[in-house]
Structures are given as structure tokens and as C-alpha cells.
Scaffold this motif. Structure first.
Motif, PDB file in Angstrom:
ATOM      1  N   ALA A 231      19.145  88.216  21.391  1.00  0.00           N
ATOM      2  CA  ALA A 231      18.193  88.380  20.292  1.00  0.00           C
ATOM      3  C   ALA A 231      17.057  89.324  20.694  1.00  0.00           C
ATOM      4  O   ALA A 231      16.665  90.205  19.918  1.00  0.00           O
ATOM      5  CB  ALA A 231      17.636  87.023  19.867  1.00  0.00           C
ATOM      6  N   ALA A 232      16.544  89.142  21.907  1.00  0.00           N
ATOM      7  CA  ALA A 232      15.495  90.042  22.394  1.00  0.00           C
ATOM      8  C   ALA A 232      16.043  91.458  22.573  1.00  0.00           C
ATOM      9  O   ALA A 232      15.353  92.442  22.292  1.00  0.00           O
ATOM     10  CB  ALA A 232      14.931  89.518  23.711  1.00  0.00           C
ATOM     11  N   ALA A 233      17.287  91.556  23.013  1.00  0.00           N
ATOM     12  CA  ALA A 233      17.898  92.876  23.195  1.00  0.00           C
ATOM     13  C   ALA A 233      18.017  93.607  21.867  1.00  0.00           C
ATOM     14  O   ALA A 233      17.802  94.834  21.802  1.00  0.00           O
ATOM     15  CB  ALA A 233      19.272  92.723  23.846  1.00  0.00           C
ATOM     16  N   LEU A 234      18.348  92.895  20.801  1.00  0.00           N
ATOM     17  CA  LEU A 234      18.449  93.539  19.489  1.00  0.00           C
ATOM     18  C   LEU A 234      17.087  94.042  19.011  1.00  0.00           C
ATOM     19  O   LEU A 234      16.988  95.123  18.419  1.00  0.00           O
ATOM     20  CB  LEU A 234      19.029  92.564  18.464  1.00  0.00           C
ATOM     21  CG  LEU A 234      20.522  92.288  18.567  1.00  0.00           C
ATOM     22  CD1 LEU A 234      20.937  91.240  17.544  1.00  0.00           C
ATOM     23  CD2 LEU A 234      21.338  93.567  18.381  1.00  0.00           C
ATOM     24  N   LYS A 235      16.048  93.281  19.270  1.00  0.00           N
ATOM     25  CA  LYS A 235      14.705  93.738  18.904  1.00  0.00           C
ATOM     26  C   LYS A 235      14.308  94.953  19.722  1.00  0.00           C
ATOM     27  O   LYS A 235      13.664  95.887  19.214  1.00  0.00           O
ATOM     28  CB  LYS A 235      13.696  92.603  19.092  1.00  0.00           C
ATOM     29  CG  LYS A 235      13.889  91.439  18.126  1.00  0.00           C
ATOM     30  CD  LYS A 235      12.924  90.293  18.412  1.00  0.00           C
ATOM     31  CE  LYS A 235      13.165  89.130  17.466  1.00  0.00           C
ATOM     32  NZ  LYS A 235      12.282  87.966  17.772  1.00  0.00           N
ATOM     33  N   LEU A 298      10.446 107.088  27.474  1.00  0.00           N
ATOM     34  CA  LEU A 298      11.105 105.820  27.766  1.00  0.00           C
ATOM     35  C   LEU A 298      10.108 104.803  28.308  1.00  0.00           C
ATOM     36  O   LEU A 298      10.129 103.624  27.924  1.00  0.00           O
ATOM     37  CB  LEU A 298      12.241 106.047  28.773  1.00  0.00           C
ATOM     38  CG  LEU A 298      13.074 104.824  29.165  1.00  0.00           C
ATOM     39  CD1 LEU A 298      13.639 104.117  27.935  1.00  0.00           C
ATOM     40  CD2 LEU A 298      14.202 105.227  30.106  1.00  0.00           C
ATOM     41  N   GLU A 299       9.216 105.245  29.192  1.00  0.00           N
ATOM     42  CA  GLU A 299       8.211 104.335  29.749  1.00  0.00           C
ATOM     43  C   GLU A 299       7.291 103.798  28.661  1.00  0.00           C
ATOM     44  O   GLU A 299       6.935 102.603  28.658  1.00  0.00           O
ATOM     45  CB  GLU A 299       7.411 105.060  30.825  1.00  0.00           C
ATOM     46  CG  GLU A 299       8.226 105.317  32.097  1.00  0.00           C
ATOM     47  CD  GLU A 299       7.543 106.278  33.048  1.00  0.00           C
ATOM     48  OE1 GLU A 299       6.448 106.781  32.694  1.00  0.00           O
ATOM     49  OE2 GLU A 299       8.102 106.545  34.132  1.00  0.00           O
ATOM     50  N   THR A 300       6.910 104.647  27.725  1.00  0.00           N
ATOM     51  CA  THR A 300       6.053 104.204  26.619  1.00  0.00           C
ATOM     52  C   THR A 300       6.775 103.179  25.755  1.00  0.00           C
ATOM     53  O   THR A 300       6.206 102.159  25.343  1.00  0.00           O
ATOM     54  CB  THR A 300       5.638 105.408  25.753  1.00  0.00           C
ATOM     55  OG1 THR A 300       4.883 106.314  26.535  1.00  0.00           O
ATOM     56  CG2 THR A 300       4.805 104.968  24.557  1.00  0.00           C
ATOM     57  N   THR A 301       8.043 103.432  25.498  1.00  0.00           N
ATOM     58  CA  THR A 301       8.857 102.499  24.710  1.00  0.00           C
ATOM     59  C   THR A 301       8.912 101.137  25.391  1.00  0.00           C
ATOM     60  O   THR A 301       8.730 100.085  24.747  1.00  0.00           O
ATOM     61  CB  THR A 301      10.280 103.051  24.539  1.00  0.00           C
ATOM     62  OG1 THR A 301      10.222 104.304  23.865  1.00  0.00           O
ATOM     63  CG2 THR A 301      11.153 102.083  23.758  1.00  0.00           C
ATOM     64  N   LEU A 302       9.147 101.143  26.698  1.00  0.00           N
ATOM     65  CA  LEU A 302       9.264  99.884  27.424  1.00  0.00           C
ATOM     66  C   LEU A 302       7.916  99.173  27.538  1.00  0.00           C
ATOM     67  O   LEU A 302       7.855  97.937  27.506  1.00  0.00           O
ATOM     68  CB  LEU A 302       9.860 100.141  28.804  1.00  0.00           C
ATOM     69  CG  LEU A 302      11.306 100.653  28.784  1.00  0.00           C
ATOM     70  CD1 LEU A 302      11.761 101.026  30.190  1.00  0.00           C
ATOM     71  CD2 LEU A 302      12.239  99.606  28.180  1.00  0.00           C
ATOM     72  N   ALA A 307       4.657  94.637  25.741  1.00  0.00           N
ATOM     73  CA  ALA A 307       3.484  94.120  25.040  1.00  0.00           C
ATOM     74  C   ALA A 307       3.880  93.181  23.904  1.00  0.00           C
ATOM     75  O   ALA A 307       3.149  92.240  23.571  1.00  0.00           O
ATOM     76  CB  ALA A 307       2.651  95.278  24.490  1.00  0.00           C
ATOM     77  N   GLU A 308       5.064  93.424  23.330  1.00  0.00           N
ATOM     78  CA  GLU A 308       5.545  92.574  22.245  1.00  0.00           C
ATOM     79  C   GLU A 308       6.313  91.361  22.765  1.00  0.00           C
ATOM     80  O   GLU A 308       6.825  90.558  21.985  1.00  0.00           O
ATOM     81  CB  GLU A 308       6.445  93.380  21.310  1.00  0.00           C
ATOM     82  CG  GLU A 308       5.719  94.444  20.515  1.00  0.00           C
ATOM     83  CD  GLU A 308       6.620  95.138  19.498  1.00  0.00           C
ATOM     84  OE1 GLU A 308       7.634  94.517  19.098  1.00  0.00           O
ATOM     85  OE2 GLU A 308       6.306  96.266  19.107  1.00  0.00           O
ATOM     86  N   GLY A 309       6.425  91.243  24.075  1.00  0.00           N
ATOM     87  CA  GLY A 309       7.118  90.106  24.663  1.00  0.00           C
ATOM     88  C   GLY A 309       8.638  90.209  24.625  1.00  0.00           C
ATOM     89  O   GLY A 309       9.331  89.206  24.814  1.00  0.00           O
ATOM     90  N   LEU A 310       9.165  91.401  24.423  1.00  0.00           N
ATOM     91  CA  LEU A 310      10.613  91.591  24.349  1.00  0.00           C
ATOM     92  C   LEU A 310      11.239  91.804  25.714  1.00  0.00           C
ATOM     93  O   LEU A 310      12.449  91.614  25.881  1.00  0.00           O
ATOM     94  CB  LEU A 310      10.949  92.798  23.454  1.00  0.00           C
ATOM     95  CG  LEU A 310      10.390  92.780  22.039  1.00  0.00           C
ATOM     96  CD1 LEU A 310      10.806  94.045  21.297  1.00  0.00           C
ATOM     97  CD2 LEU A 310      10.864  91.544  21.303  1.00  0.00           C
ATOM     98  N   VAL A 311      10.425  92.224  26.676  1.00  0.00           N
ATOM     99  CA  VAL A 311      10.915  92.613  27.997  1.00  0.00           C
ATOM    100  C   VAL A 311      10.119  91.873  29.058  1.00  0.00           C
ATOM    101  O   VAL A 311       8.891  91.828  28.995  1.00  0.00           O
ATOM    102  CB  VAL A 311      10.773  94.141  28.193  1.00  0.00           C
ATOM    103  CG1 VAL A 311      11.057  94.540  29.625  1.00  0.00           C
ATOM    104  CG2 VAL A 311      11.694  94.879  27.234  1.00  0.00           C
TER     105      VAL A 311
END
Length: 471
Positions: A231-235, A298-302, A307-311
């Protein structure tokens, strides 16, 4: 069959008609060692004209033909049956790169050309052929077309059907359809090309293809990312698409159990994390910009994802060597599975948005059906293709586990069908899944395919016992 053998020898040369058991052996067993067959002969034509002569001879004698490319099928699609009444037609000698057009960005190749050779030829011309598979050093374009291969770059470039402009096909009666058109627009009737792509050699022999090429990326950025679950991967996928657009080339998902298996079975693999994550995603961007700019994106994306708690953790490869080490983990899955033991393998696809729910529901269902069963889940998350593999409970023997195979596979495939998914995303139906086609295809859809088969191959000579039942 002496007369047929004589005609085949006249068509391709006696040296390329193999009728001795020891000479045929490499062609009669599939790559996984699961399927074995026998053949009247193995025939190795060297040109389209020779293929046509072979097909005409076999049609006249009513002898079945099993097409074979790199022999890397995972569904038994290129292995003959045990009757010994068919010939195996190997395209291994037809391996030319016929023509590259750098302006039109196309390449014309023989069907027996090895995928890695096509990639190299495109690279030498400053271009890219993007299909990328673990077997690319041995699989062939014809086999890729027959199974409508996908691989790790589908997210950006599409499957083989989307990478193909034209085909050359020898029909079951020996006639040659010359559809080698390098046109991106051609609205002149039925797309015959698309009938043969994905047909697994049941309608004719693909002997040549016009493939699309692309600009060669000058920059790549690769990251290994720890996430909580699918689920986190899809987000994260949605966020990556919005931040990176079509620079997003690969988005590969692996569960914790799969990662642990790889680390145990393949000693030279390493993860860039302090601890084994609950799941992970391997992300790759590619572009014609400079690498620092792409890495920064890519670093900005991650960072936004974190920050959104996805990673929970992420490592961006600092150079090509580290990127290769990341990919080494993903590319080792198949080898690790073989070392781990026999598995119930399911090459499935569901709508991308349903992947997380599918994994959650399916994991619970198979554990209830067989407590202790071990799901090894990985795949191309961005295009909805998962390899949902199941290993035996540790206390159970492999033979006992395989005894439960039909019941467990039925659970998986029923759930796939309920979600309007596919029981074969990229490996093909072959003989492995043929009997299940009536269970997952609407009757009318199956009837239409059977009618097409009978129209093009009225005597049922093309790759019998594969793909379609009752034809």
C-alpha cells in the motif's frame, strides 16, 4: 516419414536436420527442467525462405511444428510433447540484425536474434531498445514476441506489442506474410501484427520484426527504498509519477520474505539498509539530462515521500557500481527461488490500484488454506504485474506441498479472475496454464480465439497442446 525428412534436408541442408537423440536433447527439455518431449526431428532453417519450405513440407505431410527461439520459456511453450510426431523448428540460425534506421528510430531483425544483441546494435547506433529481461543474454526476439514479453522497463516503454511496428510471418501452409512496415501510423484495416504477438507460435512462425528504438538515456538515477508494505509502495508510485513523469523507468517491488530469501541464497547480494525492511522498492529514473540533475530530482521525490511517511529509509546509488549492486538483488530472485526449492509460481496481473489489497487478501487466503505457506512476492508494481510465488511450509515435504498445488493455484486464479486480472502477465500460457483458460476467459472470448486458430491453422499443426484447449 522418410520422405518428409528428405524434403526437410533438401530445404535447409542435411546438417541442420537433427534426428539423432543425442543431437536433439538440448531442444527437448525446457529451461526449468519441468517439461520433456521427443521429436521427429529438430530443424534449423537459416532464412525466411527456408522456414517457408519447411512449413510447406510439414503441411503436406500433416506433421505438427513446435517453434523454438532461445528456449527460455517458463510455461513449457517451446517444448514438444512425448508423441515424437512433431518437428521442433529452431530459429537459432536466423540471428541477423538486418537494418537500423537512426532517423526513423527502428531496427529490423531476424526472429532468432538474441535480445542482448539487439540491445547492443541499438546502443552502437546511439539508440536504445528498452526491453530488458533477466534472460536477455539467451532469449530471442521471436520468443519475446510470441509471449509479448514485458520486463522491468514496461512502465516507461511498454510491452513487446507496443515496441513492434511490423512483422514477417510464415503461415502454417508455408506462405509468407510480409508485414515488415516501419510505419507509426497505418490505418488500413485489421492489425494482423497484433494477432501473432502473444500467440505463442500457435498461428504461424514469426521470422522477422521491425522494432522501435528510442533516444539513448545519458543519465540514470537508481534508489533502493524501504517501505512498510504494498500500500505504501503504491502511494510512492503515485508520488514518483507526479514528480518524475516519464523519467520513471522502473519501479520494482519486493517483500521482506523475498529479500530475506535472496540474501540467504545468493551470498554476494547486499541491501543498503541497516535492517531488513518490511518491503522495498527499486526505483530507476532515466533521461537525456545530466546525472546530478536527475539524481537531485529523485532525492527530492524521496524526501517528500519520507515527509509523508511513505518511506522509512532510502539510498540513492552514488555511481554505476552501486546501481548495479542494487539491480543485482532484483535480478537474483529467480536464482534464489530455484535454490530455495520448488515453488508454486503465479505470473499474474491485476489493476495497479488493487495490488495492495490483492496481496493482503491472498496472503490470508493461502495461509488459511495451507498454514505455514510462504509467499515470495515481487514484481513490476508500476504495470500491475506481480510474481506471486508460494514456497512450501518448512515442515512439509516438496512432494506433499505439490499435492496441494492445484487447490492453492485455483484460489489465486479465482481471485485474479474476480478482479478482472490475468493469470499470465508476461510468461505466456504454454502448456502450464492451457487447461485453465476456460476457467478465466469468458466463453465468447475463448470461442473467438479458437475460431482464429482454426482459420489460420485449420489442421492444428502449429504448436499443438499450447495456449488454447480443444483446437
Amino acid at each position: 516419414m522418410t520422405e518428409l525428412i528428405s524434403r526437410l534436408q533438401n530445404a535447409v541442408g542435411a546438417a541442420h536436420v537433427l534426428d539423432a537423440v543425442e543431437d536433439q536433447a538440448p531442444y527437448l527439455r525446457d529451461w526449468l527442467g519441468k517439461y520433456h518431449g521427443t521429436a521427429l526431428a529438430v530443424v534449423r532453417p537459416g532464412s525466411t525462405a527456408e522456414v517457408a519450405a519447411v512449413m510447406a513440407a510439414c503441411a503436406a505431410a500433416r506433421v505438427a511444428v513446435v517453434p523454438q527461439g532461445g528456449h527460455t520459456s517458463l510455461s513449457g511453450g517451446a517444448t514438444p510433447d512425448a508423441s515424437g510426431q512433431a518437428i521442433v523448428l529452431s530459429l537459432s540460425r536466423m540471428n541477423r540484425i538486418r537494418k537500423i534506421d537512426p532517423i526513423g528510430q527502428t531496427v529490423v531483425v531476424d526472429a532468432g536474434a538474441v535480445l542482448a544483441k539487439v540491445q547492443d546494435a541499438a546502443r552502437d547506433a546511439g539508440l536504445l531498445f528498452p526491453l530488458s529481461l533477466g534472460s536477455e543474454g539467451s532469449c530471442t526476439v521471436g520468443g519475446n514476441l510470441a509471449a509479448n514479453a514485458g520486463g522491468v522497463a514496461v512502465l516507461r516503454y511498454g510491452v513487446m506489442r507496443e515496441l513492434t511496428l511490423g512483422l514477417e510471418v510464415v503461415l502454417p501452409d508455408g506462405r509468407i506474410w510480409d508485414g515488415l512496415r516501419a510505419l507509426r501510423k497505418d490505418n488500413t484495416g485489421y492489425a494482423l501484427r497484433d494477432l501473432f504477438i502473444g500467440s505463442e507460435g500457435t498461428l504461424g512462425i514469426i521470422t522477422g520484426a521491425v522494432l522501435k528504438l528510442f533516444a539513448q538515456p545519458t543519465a540514470r538515477a537508481t534508489a533502493f527504498v524501504a517501505v512498510a508494505d504494498a500500500a505504501a509502495a503504491l502511494k510512492l508510485l503515485r508520488l514518483s509519477r507526479s514528480h518524475c513523469g516519464d523519467r520513471l523507468t522502473a519501479f520494482e517491488f519486493l517483500t521482506s520474505a523475498t529479500l530475506d530469501m535472496i540474501l540467504r541464497q545468493i551470498p554476494d547480494t547486499r541491501l543498503p539498509f541497516d535492517a531488513l525492511p518490511s518491503a522495498a522498492v527499486l526505483i530507476e529514473l532515466s533521461d537525456i539530462s545530466d546525472e546530478p540533475t536527475l539524481a537531485a530530482r529523485l532525492e527530492t521525490t524521496l524526501a517528500d515521500a519520507m515527509a509523508e511517511g511513505l518511506v522509512s529509509d532510502a539510498v540513492v546509488a552514488q555511481d554505476g557500481t552501486q546501481a548495479k549492486a542494487f539491480w543485482r538483488v532484483r535480478e537474483s530472485v529467480s536464482e534464489a527461488l530455484v535454490r530455495e526449492g520448488k515453488a508454486l509460481k503465479h505470473d499474474i496481473a491485476v489493476p495497479v490500484a488493487e495490488i495492495a489489497d490483492f496481496v493482503k487478501v491472498m496472503d490470508a487466503a493461502v495461509d488459511a488454506a495451507l498454514p505455514g505457506i510462504r509467499p515470495m512476492v515481487f514484481g513490476h508494481l508500476g504495470d500491475g504485474n506481480l510474481h506471486y510465488n508460494l514456497m512450501r511450509p518448512l515442515a512439509m515435504t516438496e512432494d506433499a506441498f505439490y499435492g496441494h498445488g492445484p487447490r492453492i493455484t485455483r484460489l489465486v486464479h479465482d481471485e485474479i479472475t474476480r478482479r478482472r486480472g490475468s493469470i499470465s502477465a508476461e510468461h505466456g500460457i504454454g502448456q502450464l496454464r492451457m487447461s485453465e483458460m476456460p476457467l478465466c476467459k469468458p466463453p465468447l472470448e475463448l470461442e473467438l480465439m479458437q475460431q482464429l486458430k482454426r482459420t489460420l491453422d485449420p489442421h492444428g499443426l502449429m504448436n499443438p497442446g499450447k495456449l488454447l484447449p480443444n483446437v
